[in-house]
Structures are given as C-alpha cells and as structure tokens.
Design an enzyme around this catalytic site. Structure first.
Site, PDB file in Angstrom:
ATOM      1  N   HIS A 146       0.811  -1.217   0.000  1.00 17.75           N
ATOM      2  CA  HIS A 146       0.000   0.000   0.000  1.00 17.75           C
ATOM      3  C   HIS A 146       0.849   1.273   0.000  1.00 17.75           C
ATOM      4  CE1 HIS A 146      -3.285  -2.807   1.398  1.00 17.75           C
ATOM      5  NE2 HIS A 146      -3.787  -2.239   0.325  1.00 17.75           N
ATOM      6  N   HIS A 168      -2.246  -5.948  -6.394  1.00 16.91           N
ATOM      7  CA  HIS A 168      -2.400  -7.143  -5.568  1.00 16.91           C
ATOM      8  C   HIS A 168      -3.848  -7.624  -5.591  1.00 16.91           C
ATOM      9  CE1 HIS A 168      -3.316  -3.708  -2.983  1.00 16.91           C
ATOM     10  NE2 HIS A 168      -4.020  -4.519  -2.210  1.00 16.91           N
ATOM     11  N   CYS A 225     -14.349  -6.782   3.230  1.00 21.91           N
ATOM     12  CA  CYS A 225     -13.337  -6.803   2.177  1.00 21.91           C
ATOM     13  C   CYS A 225     -12.025  -7.291   2.768  1.00 21.91           C
ATOM     14  CB  CYS A 225     -13.176  -5.432   1.533  1.00 21.91           C
ATOM     15  SG  CYS A 225     -12.829  -4.119   2.690  1.00 21.91           S
ATOM     16  N   HIS A 244      -7.961  -9.419   1.675  1.00 23.24           N
ATOM     17  CA  HIS A 244      -6.964  -9.954   0.749  1.00 23.24           C
ATOM     18  C   HIS A 244      -6.698 -11.417   1.077  1.00 23.24           C
ATOM     19  CE1 HIS A 244      -5.999  -5.676   1.577  1.00 23.24           C
ATOM     20  NE2 HIS A 244      -5.851  -5.612   0.267  1.00 23.24           N
ATOM     21  N   GLU A 260     -14.461 -10.312  10.513  1.00 24.21           N
ATOM     22  CA  GLU A 260     -14.973  -8.946  10.621  1.00 24.21           C
ATOM     23  C   GLU A 260     -16.408  -8.883  11.122  1.00 24.21           C
ATOM     24  OE1 GLU A 260     -14.533  -6.647   7.042  1.00 24.21           O
ATOM     25  OE2 GLU A 260     -12.368  -6.970   6.958  1.00 24.21           O
ATOM     26  N   TYR A 286      -8.630  -1.408  -9.864  1.00 25.77           N
ATOM     27  CA  TYR A 286      -8.731   0.021  -9.583  1.00 25.77           C
ATOM     28  C   TYR A 286      -7.462   0.518  -8.913  1.00 25.77           C
ATOM     29  CZ  TYR A 286      -9.616  -0.402  -4.565  1.00 25.77           C
ATOM     30  OH  TYR A 286      -9.488  -0.650  -3.229  1.00 25.77           O
ATOM     31  N   GLU A 318      -3.961   2.424  -3.169  1.00 31.58           N
ATOM     32  CA  GLU A 318      -4.689   1.185  -3.435  1.00 31.58           C
ATOM     33  C   GLU A 318      -4.548   0.882  -4.919  1.00 31.58           C
ATOM     34  OE1 GLU A 318      -5.728  -1.124  -1.762  1.00 31.58           O
ATOM     35  OE2 GLU A 318      -7.110  -0.605  -0.179  1.00 31.58           O
ATOM     36  N   GLU A 323      -5.627  -2.529  -6.764  1.00 35.29           N
ATOM     37  CA  GLU A 323      -6.133  -3.870  -6.499  1.00 35.29           C
ATOM     38  C   GLU A 323      -6.804  -4.496  -7.710  1.00 35.29           C
ATOM     39  OE1 GLU A 323      -7.018  -3.818  -1.742  1.00 35.29           O
ATOM     40  OE2 GLU A 323      -8.735  -3.518  -3.067  1.00 35.29           O
ATOM     41  N   TRP A 383     -13.080   2.251  -2.952  1.00 35.95           N
ATOM     42  CA  TRP A 383     -13.442   1.061  -3.727  1.00 35.95           C
ATOM     43  C   TRP A 383     -14.950   0.820  -3.718  1.00 35.95           C
ATOM     44  CZ3 TRP A 383     -10.688   0.903   0.823  1.00 35.95           C
ATOM     45  CH2 TRP A 383     -11.295   0.283   1.912  1.00 35.95           C
TER      46      TRP A 383
END
Length: 177
Positions: free
Chosen positions: A24, A30, A65, A67, A85, A100, A110, A112, A157
């Site tokens: 980041h 990624h 969201c 990774h 979460e 994006y 960002e 991604e 995002w």
C-alpha cells in the site's frame, strides 16, 4: 506482523508476494476481494471501518473486504474475513472483478485486482470491534443517492463498485442470491 499478500499482473496471475504495508505504500497491484451481503428484503449490509484501521478508517463500505494470503484460495479468504470482521459466514457467489487504482490519505495507494462476491444473510452480524465500529442495512436502490449526498464518508473502492452498477446489474445480483 505484516500480512504477506499476493502480487498479480493485470490478468490476475500471481507474480510474487509482499507485505501488506509495503504494497500500500508503493502501490503494487495485488489480489483483493469485496463482499456484498444482502438480506431477504434486498437490503445491503454496510460496515463502518474501525477508527484504528490504517487506511480508510471510520468510513462506510461494503459488507466485508480483504486480501487472500499467499497460498490461500480466494473464496476461502473471503469466508475467513467475513467471519473475522462480521462474525458470520454465508454462501458466496463471485459476480465480477475489476482493477482500480486510488491515492488514499496518509500517502497510501490502493491498486487492487478486486473480486466481487455476493451473499445472503438474514440475521444481525456480531461485529469485531477491532475491525468494524458499526453496521447498517441499506436499500441498494437508495444507496447511490446516499453516496452522492455524502461521498466523503464512503471508501474509494465501495464508491467505484456502486457507481459502476447499472440497475440491470442490481436486479441480477438480487436474482443470484
């Protein structure tokens, strides 16, 4: 410890790995995912990111969201983060993906390859306060107006995904879940 994430090319082929913070800071492409969970009335579950998150803290965003880690399957990672979460799991269906790039406050970037999943859950989440400070259910058809009225309270995002949806897309998502 810095989480190690998957670096990808513009076709989502893995090309290496790096620490999350480094990714980041340098803006490396990624793999990521965004989850949109709906209830049986078609309302979308939004979360407000915890104030302690290192980027986009305190902003409203999609249901979950994250990774995938190196060696972790994309859908397995989505289920893992949903539990971490929001305190629940549900069946997920991948509906799209996109790339994006956005400059964030704190000199973070960002970049991604974001895979979008949808799911259905008809109970209240049990949020992890280290990750999420609040949640709410919102009518998807009214969401674009809410974002337009207060764009600074939503993640980059999330706005890109919602603003990119047509009414046909929304109807299709509703049909798929």
């Amino acid at each position: 410890m810095d989480e190690i994430l998957v670096l990808v090319d513009k076709h989502d082929n893995p090309i290496g790995s790096a620490g999350k913070a480094d990714i980041h800071q340098k803006g490396m492409l990624h793999r990521a995912f965004s989850i949109f969970v709906f209830d049986n009335k078609g309302n979308l579950l939004l979360q407000k990111r915890a104030a302690t998150k290192y980027h986009s803290a305190g902003l409203w965003t999609n249901s979950c969201c994250g990774h995938p880690r190196v060696g972790e399957a994309l859908e397995a990672a989505a289920h893992r983060r949903l539990g971490e979460e929001m305190g629940f799991d549900c069946p997920l269906k991948k509906v799209s993906s996109f790339i994006y790039h956005a400059i964030l406050p704190n000199n973070l970037i960002e970049y991604e390859y974001d895979h979008v999943f949808i799911g259905r859950f008809d109970k209240e989440p049990i949020i992890n306060l280290d990750e999420v400070s609040d949640y709410k259910w919102v009518n998807l058809l009214k969401l674009r107006a809410l974002i337009n009225n207060a764009p600074d309270v939503y993640t980059v995002w999330f706005k890109k995904i919602i603003n990119g949806l047509s009414y046909q897309d929304i109807e299709e998502w509703q049909r798929l879940i």
